[in-house]
Design an enzyme around this catalytic site. Structure first.
Site, PDB file in Angstrom:
ATOM      1  N   LYS A  21       0.998  -1.113   0.040  1.00 49.19           N
ATOM      2  CA  LYS A  21      -0.098   0.144  -0.125  1.00 49.19           C
ATOM      3  C   LYS A  21       0.892   1.264   0.044  1.00 49.19           C
ATOM      4  O   LYS A  21       0.434   2.244  -0.856  1.00 49.19           O
ATOM      5  CB  LYS A  21      -0.942   0.092   1.285  1.00 49.19           C
ATOM      6  N   GLU A  43      -4.246  -6.013  15.081  1.00 51.83           N
ATOM      7  CA  GLU A  43      -3.917  -4.751  14.542  1.00 51.83           C
ATOM      8  C   GLU A  43      -4.954  -3.630  14.658  1.00 51.83           C
ATOM      9  O   GLU A  43      -4.484  -2.399  14.899  1.00 51.83           O
ATOM     10  CB  GLU A  43      -3.127  -4.669  13.345  1.00 51.83           C
ATOM     11  N   HIS A  62      -5.263 -32.637  19.664  1.00 50.43           N
ATOM     12  CA  HIS A  62      -4.136 -33.741  20.117  1.00 50.43           C
ATOM     13  C   HIS A  62      -2.959 -32.825  20.670  1.00 50.43           C
ATOM     14  O   HIS A  62      -1.856 -33.317  20.620  1.00 50.43           O
ATOM     15  CB  HIS A  62      -3.684 -34.820  18.980  1.00 50.43           C
ATOM     16  N   GLU A  75      10.754  -5.019   4.095  1.00 50.86           N
ATOM     17  CA  GLU A  75      11.130  -6.383   3.817  1.00 50.86           C
ATOM     18  C   GLU A  75      10.534  -6.744   2.407  1.00 50.86           C
ATOM     19  O   GLU A  75      11.152  -7.473   1.725  1.00 50.86           O
ATOM     20  CB  GLU A  75       9.960  -7.200   4.677  1.00 50.86           C
ATOM     21  N   GLY A 128      -4.671  -1.363   4.924  1.00 54.01           N
ATOM     22  CA  GLY A 128      -3.805  -2.481   4.454  1.00 54.01           C
ATOM     23  C   GLY A 128      -4.256  -3.879   4.950  1.00 54.01           C
ATOM     24  O   GLY A 128      -4.742  -4.886   4.005  1.00 54.01           O
ATOM     25  N   ARG A 129      -4.904  -3.789   6.167  1.00 54.60           N
ATOM     26  CA  ARG A 129      -5.513  -5.182   6.612  1.00 54.60           C
ATOM     27  C   ARG A 129      -7.011  -5.385   6.286  1.00 54.60           C
ATOM     28  O   ARG A 129      -7.658  -6.482   6.300  1.00 54.60           O
ATOM     29  CB  ARG A 129      -5.518  -5.467   7.867  1.00 54.60           C
ATOM     30  N   LYS A 186       9.841  -0.627  13.911  1.00 55.85           N
ATOM     31  CA  LYS A 186      10.535  -0.258  12.643  1.00 55.85           C
ATOM     32  C   LYS A 186      11.591   0.824  12.796  1.00 55.85           C
ATOM     33  O   LYS A 186      12.749   0.592  12.059  1.00 55.85           O
ATOM     34  CB  LYS A 186       9.317   0.308  11.872  1.00 55.85           C
TER      35      LYS A 186
END
Ligand code: F6P
Length: 497
Positions: free
Chosen positions: A183, A328, A359, A189, A242-243, A469
């Site tokens: 965005k 977030e 399990h 990254e 973004g999310r 960041k």
């Protein structure tokens, strides 16, 4: 009137008593929408509690807030903008809906051009992005792929080369399309990975690597600066968070891989849930009811976590997706007006897949000291063609777990005693397809929003991610002046060998 106080002091019945007292309970708390059955009957919600929550919702102006969300009002005060993910599905301010549709037409045209060979022979897609620019596309691909797709698509997010390298070893650079999803078009990254992929393409003798790059971004100018031709930039609106962005051009790699029809079905399912959220009275409004339950367990029963178990391998990435969406959005300590929040914000969302989790972690759910509301998801139509026993076993295990959590079992041997009265919700999908998945994800978005409104927080910013960041950038720049002794030692130990 303190509505929270009324909720907190409400006498509590056990689930067993609630079922005994009201044989119609499954009718009151079971709902069908867009091919999904939502069962809230195994929660402690009852008519009295519902009434108190409705009063709280009225006090918090939830109806007006829903209207504001879905009509382009600037409801993100800290960033002074609207949150227009519903416009991507056709619900919202007219100009925003039109703009989203124009951008979708552009995306569809590019999908068709690539299919027709405009970028040469493409067999592989590397989609680079992180957070909301990766989790949504990854979930869609994993959930909806049927195995005969034309393209092999890898979604890579981590800066760790262990994620990217095996993909580069497997893919043919000459037949690879690189999709950069960001965005902001600045995320460290994503751009380190992008550089490594373009270097790999060059090393492999691809003559024009930049001619094989598609950019998905709300900052098209930055993509142009990065060297990407405008014809291969698919913009989306800055007002789409973004999310909340998988509906926008961020969904391009999924649309290309799965087919544009599947992507359109996804938007249709989400739009159906949007309409439900906008128009349904709160006592039958599925995302609102889910938020009431969330708040009940979080504020009254002090549950710090909520667990989500998908009894379907295809939905194995759902907990990861929900972690970003909910944590977030609502993991905040201040309210929208900047004042401290004096109650719990988002629970910690965690989970896994059934039956594996039974399990591994279900011991704690059945007998541990923490009360954990559980959400079960299952799909009636199997996603495979193996013997029917597989799917029968899967679904019946799912149903047995929620029944066992609720019923418990007494024993003279304390080790074998199950307290029961442990709440769960079950979401049963008729089938897993574009429409049901779209409705499901939109349900979670609206539930997150309703929770935020009840708490008075702004779910659309995420300043909490910035400090880390900044400090990583300082370390990368060799500036460790501000760092503590422990961090200094770790850094020196790692980089002196
Ligand atoms: O750092 C958090 C975050 O901004 C998320 O909100 C976002 O989804 C992710 O990073 C990726 O950001 P972008 O799409 O701008 O690369």
């Amino acid at each position: 009137m303190d509505h929270w106080n009324a909720i907190e002091t409400q006498p509590a019945s056990t689930l067993k008593n609630l079922f005994e007292a009201d044989p119609q309970r499954t009718k009151q708390f079971g709902f069908e929408q867009s091919g999904i059955y939502f069962d809230f009957s195994k929660t402690h919600m009852d008519s009295a509690l519902l009434e108190s929550f409705q009063k709280l919702a009225a006090d918090r102006n939830l109806s007006d807030e829903i209207e504001a969300l879905t009509s382009g009002v600037a409801i993100n005060p800290s960033e002074g903008r609207a949150a227009e993910h519903t416009a991507e599905r056709g619900i919202g301010l007219e100009t925003s809906v039109e703009n989203a549709q124009l951008l979708k037409n552009r995306m569809q045209a590019l999908v068709q051009a690539i299919e027709a060979g405009a970028l040469g022979e493409i067999e592989y897609i590397i989609h680079l992005g992180i957070g909301g620019s990766a989790l949504g596309p990854k979930l869609l691909l994993e959930a909806l792929k049927i195995g005969d797709e034309k393209y092999q698509t890898a979604v890579i997010s981590n800066i760790d080369g262990c994620a990217l390298e095996p993909v580069l070893e497997r893919f043919d650079a000459h037949k690879t399309l690189l999709v950069i999803a960001s965005k902001s078009f600045t995320t460290a990254e994503t751009f380190l990975n992008a550089r490594s992929v373009t270097d790999w393409m060059k090393e492999q003798g691809v003559s024009d690597p930049f001619g094989k790059i598609i950019a998905l971004t709300a900052m098209p100018d930055k993509a142009v600066e990065w060297g990407i031709d405008e014809s291969r930039i698919l913009p989306f609106s800055e007002t789409v968070g973004g999310r909340y962005s998988l509906w926008s051009s961020i969904g391009f790699s999924a649309a290309l891989t799965l087919g544009i029809e599947v992507f359109n079905d996804l938007l249709t399912g989400a739009a159906e849930m949007d309409e439900h959220f906008r128009q349904t009275p709160f006592e039958r409004n599925i995302p609102v009811l889910a938020a009431f339950c969330d708040q009940y367990y979080s504020q009254v029963r002090n549950c710090e976590t909520r667990a989500v178990f998908a009894y379907d391998e295809r939905l194995r990435l759902l907990p990861d997706y929900l972690q970003q969406l909910e944590m977030e959005s609502n993991g905040k300590s201040v309210m929208a007006d900047g004042k401290p929040l004096d109650r719990h914000s988002s629970p910690i969302v965690w989970g896994g897949i059934g039956t594996d989790a039974q399990h591994a972690v279900f011991q704690l759910l059945h007998q541990g000291t923490h009360l954990v509301p559980v959400e079960f998801l299952a799909v009636i139509e199997p996603g495979h063609s193996l013997a029917a026993e597989h799917h029968q076993g899967l679904l019946l295990n799912c149903f047995a777990q929620s029944a066992a959590l609720m019923a418990g079992k007494t024993s003279d041997d304390s080790n074998r005693n199950y307290p029961g009265d442990r709440p769960s919700t079950t979401l049963l999908l008729d089938d897993l397809d574009g429409r049901t998945l779209g409705a499901l994800i939109a349900f979670y978005e609206h539930r997150t929003f309703a929770n935020a409104v009840l708490l008075g927080i702004n779910p659309f910013d995420q300043f909490g991610v910035e400090l880390g960041k900044e400090m990583a950038n300082a370390l990368l720049a060799g500036d460790s002046n501000q760092m503590d002794a422990s961090t200094e030692i770790l850094k020196n130990r790692a980089f002196s060998v």
